[in-house]
Design a protein around this motif. Structure first.
Motif, short mmCIF file in Angstrom:
data_model
loop_
_atom_site.label_atom_id
_atom_site.label_comp_id
_atom_site.label_asym_id
_atom_site.label_seq_id
_atom_site.Cartn_x
_atom_site.Cartn_y
_atom_site.Cartn_z
N LEU A 93 0.85 -1.19 0.00
CA LEU A 93 0.00 0.00 0.00
C LEU A 93 0.88 1.24 0.00
N LEU A 94 0.53 2.22 -0.81
CA LEU A 94 1.21 3.52 -0.79
C LEU A 94 0.19 4.58 -0.42
N PHE A 95 0.35 5.16 0.78
CA PHE A 95 -0.51 6.25 1.22
C PHE A 95 0.22 7.57 0.95
N ASN A 96 -0.16 8.25 -0.12
CA ASN A 96 0.40 9.56 -0.44
C ASN A 96 -0.34 10.60 0.40
N ASN A 97 0.12 10.75 1.64
CA ASN A 97 -0.57 11.59 2.61
C ASN A 97 0.06 12.97 2.79
N ALA A 98 1.37 13.07 2.64
CA ALA A 98 2.04 14.35 2.90
C ALA A 98 1.50 15.45 1.98
N GLY A 99 1.31 16.64 2.54
CA GLY A 99 0.80 17.73 1.73
C GLY A 99 0.79 19.03 2.51
N THR A 100 0.54 20.11 1.81
CA THR A 100 0.46 21.42 2.43
C THR A 100 -0.71 22.20 1.86
N VAL A 101 -1.33 23.02 2.71
CA VAL A 101 -2.43 23.87 2.27
C VAL A 101 -1.92 25.25 1.85
N ASP A 102 -0.68 25.56 2.17
CA ASP A 102 -0.10 26.85 1.80
C ASP A 102 0.32 26.85 0.32
N PRO A 103 0.30 28.01 -0.33
CA PRO A 103 -0.08 29.32 0.20
C PRO A 103 -1.60 29.54 0.16
N ALA A 112 5.89 32.98 -4.64
CA ALA A 112 6.25 32.10 -5.74
C ALA A 112 6.91 30.82 -5.25
N GLY A 113 7.79 30.94 -4.24
CA GLY A 113 8.44 29.76 -3.70
C GLY A 113 7.46 28.81 -3.04
N ALA A 114 6.45 29.38 -2.36
CA ALA A 114 5.44 28.55 -1.71
C ALA A 114 4.60 27.80 -2.74
N ILE A 115 4.34 28.44 -3.88
CA ILE A 115 3.60 27.76 -4.95
C ILE A 115 4.41 26.56 -5.44
N ALA A 116 5.68 26.78 -5.71
CA ALA A 116 6.52 25.70 -6.22
C ALA A 116 6.62 24.56 -5.22
N VAL A 160 -4.19 27.26 -5.28
CA VAL A 160 -3.08 26.32 -5.41
C VAL A 160 -3.46 24.96 -4.81
N TYR A 161 -4.03 24.98 -3.61
CA TYR A 161 -4.42 23.73 -2.95
C TYR A 161 -5.48 22.99 -3.77
N CYS A 162 -6.48 23.70 -4.24
CA CYS A 162 -7.53 23.07 -5.06
C CYS A 162 -6.93 22.44 -6.31
N ALA A 163 -6.03 23.16 -6.97
CA ALA A 163 -5.44 22.67 -8.20
C ALA A 163 -4.59 21.43 -7.96
N THR A 164 -3.82 21.43 -6.88
CA THR A 164 -2.94 20.28 -6.63
C THR A 164 -3.74 19.03 -6.24
N LYS A 165 -4.78 19.20 -5.46
CA LYS A 165 -5.59 18.04 -5.10
C LYS A 165 -6.40 17.53 -6.29
N ALA A 166 -6.85 18.44 -7.15
CA ALA A 166 -7.55 18.02 -8.37
C ALA A 166 -6.60 17.23 -9.27
N ALA A 167 -5.31 17.61 -9.24
CA ALA A 167 -4.32 16.88 -10.04
C ALA A 167 -4.21 15.43 -9.59
#
Length: 257
Positions: A93-103, A112-116, A160-167
């Protein structure tokens, strides 16, 4: 230090962001079920890796890795640590759990750095790990992306958070179409869980996150899920025969089915 012998563990799990919150609950509950765990994250687990706890968690190993650094992730994958942990298992099992809500901010006010960093941590690292796991020689591999309701509903301040989770959601849909032998995948929204991320959200300036009041109300009225309850639901589903039937789902939908 002697490394654990995982050859006796037919089911093994990789958990990113395993040192706190939902990730820590996942690691601890998996170990309770006698499932070997490889924790991967910038911080080590505060107790599982300590010598005084080693006897109670003999099937636990962890790697200190900044998942927001793509070069570091690439180098770690090249070391073969993931492959050696997973090799020969009945199910990994691979749980891809790590993430950030920032920025958390409207466009124009985002660093810009926070987006990257967010795009790397929330998207690139999970996709790199999923790709590596797919090539592992195991009877079955199951990829669990920890998604969010924000993948399916837009929120002001969370572009940014919405876009990354949608990805992650769309990655799961596409991988399901590829359907490699022995691979199942699902991107799962765990509900609103009482973690440090929620504390970050409640501390955000309302000008940057207009719906902050909704999350404050959830905390005040006790409507946030505990990390343990959310982890238990995720593990139950990940181990179930029905896992991967839908490439995207929500634990609240699973509870109703």
């Amino acid at each position: 230090m002697t490394q654990p012998d995982f050859s006796l563990s037919p089911v093994r799990a990789i958990v990113t962001g395993h040192s706190r919150g939902l990730g820590a609950a996942l690691a601890e509950l998996l170990l309770e079920r006698q499932i070997a765990v490889l924790g991967v994250g910038r911080s080590l687990h505060p107790s599982l890796g300590q010598s005084e706890r080693a006897a109670s968690a003999p099937q636990f190993v962890e790697a200190s890795l900044d998942l927001a650094d793509p070069a570091a992730v690439e180098q770690w994958l090249a070391s073969g640590t993931l492959q050696r942990f997973a090799q020969g298992a009945q199910c990994v099992l691979l749980f891809n759990n790590a993430g950030t809500v920032d920025p958390i901010a409207p466009p124009g006010a985002q660093d810009a750095g926070a987006i990257a960093r967010a795009v790397t941590l929330n998207v690139a690292a999970p996709l790199m790990l999923a790709n590596a796991l797919t090539s592992v020689q195991a009877h079955e591999r199951r990829i669990i992306h920890i998604s969010s309701g924000a993948a399916r509903n837009a929120y002001a301040g969370w572009s940014v958070y919405c876009a990354t989770k949608a990805a992650l959601d769309h990655h799961a849909r596409a991988v399901a179409l590829d359907a490699p032998a022995g691979l199942r995948i699902s991107s799962i929204a765990p509900g609103v869980v009482d973690t440090g991320m929620q504390a970050t959200i409640r501390a955000t300036n309302v000008d940057h996150f207009p719906t902050r009041g909704r999350f404050e109300e959830l905390k005040q009225t006790g409507k946030l899920a505990t990390p343990e309850d959310a982890a238990r639901q995720l593990i139950d589903y990940a181990l179930s025969d029905g896992f991967g039937a839908l490439p995207t789902t929500d634990v609240r939908e699973l509870a109703q089915s």
